[in-house]
Design a protein around this motif. Structure first.
Motif, PDB file in Angstrom:
ATOM      1  N   VAL A 174      -8.249  62.691  21.633  1.00 21.25           N
ATOM      2  CA  VAL A 174      -8.871  64.269  21.857  1.00 21.25           C
ATOM      3  C   VAL A 174      -9.763  64.570  23.635  1.00 21.25           C
ATOM      4  O   VAL A 174      -9.413  65.588  23.283  1.00 21.25           O
ATOM      5  N   LEU A 175      -9.592  63.346  23.836  1.00 22.65           N
ATOM      6  CA  LEU A 175     -10.351  63.595  25.148  1.00 22.65           C
ATOM      7  C   LEU A 175      -9.394  64.061  25.890  1.00 22.65           C
ATOM      8  O   LEU A 175      -9.745  65.496  26.918  1.00 22.65           O
ATOM      9  N   ALA A 182      -5.865  58.636  32.863  1.00 27.02           N
ATOM     10  CA  ALA A 182      -6.456  57.725  33.312  1.00 27.02           C
ATOM     11  C   ALA A 182      -8.811  57.508  32.692  1.00 27.02           C
ATOM     12  O   ALA A 182      -8.635  57.005  32.103  1.00 27.02           O
ATOM     13  N   GLU A 183      -9.171  58.461  32.927  1.00 29.64           N
ATOM     14  CA  GLU A 183     -10.056  59.144  32.732  1.00 29.64           C
ATOM     15  C   GLU A 183     -10.608  58.960  31.137  1.00 29.64           C
ATOM     16  O   GLU A 183     -11.479  58.099  30.597  1.00 29.64           O
ATOM     17  N   ALA A 184      -9.546  59.687  30.249  1.00 33.05           N
ATOM     18  CA  ALA A 184     -10.252  59.284  28.461  1.00 33.05           C
ATOM     19  C   ALA A 184      -9.848  57.507  28.559  1.00 33.05           C
ATOM     20  O   ALA A 184     -10.936  56.714  27.826  1.00 33.05           O
ATOM     21  N   LYS A 209     -10.216  54.530  18.676  1.00 31.80           N
ATOM     22  CA  LYS A 209      -9.941  54.682  19.647  1.00 31.80           C
ATOM     23  C   LYS A 209      -8.498  55.359  20.755  1.00 31.80           C
ATOM     24  O   LYS A 209      -8.506  56.455  21.216  1.00 31.80           O
ATOM     25  N   LEU A 210      -8.004  55.367  19.619  1.00 35.17           N
ATOM     26  CA  LEU A 210      -6.178  55.940  20.486  1.00 35.17           C
ATOM     27  C   LEU A 210      -6.692  57.924  19.802  1.00 35.17           C
ATOM     28  O   LEU A 210      -6.325  58.376  20.435  1.00 35.17           O
ATOM     29  N   ARG A 211      -7.205  57.347  18.331  1.00 36.67           N
ATOM     30  CA  ARG A 211      -7.540  59.519  18.252  1.00 36.67           C
ATOM     31  C   ARG A 211      -8.422  60.142  18.835  1.00 36.67           C
ATOM     32  O   ARG A 211      -8.307  60.919  19.782  1.00 36.67           O
TER      33      ARG A 211
END
Length: 92
Positions: A20-21, A29-31, A14-16
């Protein structure tokens, strides 16, 4: 929303995904919202698992478990030593 216990591998993935996002131009905040965790959780995960890879996470967890076991053994031995010292001095 119910609580979910994420595995270390899921956290790293999830951190990766957030990285990427963000590199694609999304706001932080969106990512974070896209991986369905709070900002506090994201920053806590990032501080703990920041630059780690999957095998490094497994090694970290095994070392933490071993460290906890050794600390418990030391505290037990210290307690036994104190009890024996008190018994030997005759203060029981």
């Amino acid at each position: 929303m119910g609580r979910k216990k994420h595995t270390a591998e899921e956290i790293v993935a999830k951190l990766r995904q957030v990285d990427v996002l963000i590199s694609q131009g999304r706001k932080v905040a969106e990512a974070i919202r896209s991986i369905e965790v709070t900002e506090v959780t994201y920053y806590r995960w990032r501080s703990e698992y920041g630059g780690l890879k999957g095998d490094q996470v497994e090694r970290l967890k095994s070392l933490e478990t071993e460290n906890q076991r050794l600390r418990r053994a030391i505290s037990d031995l210290t307690l036994e030593k104190l009890i024996l010292k008190e018994a030997a001095s005759g203060n029981f």
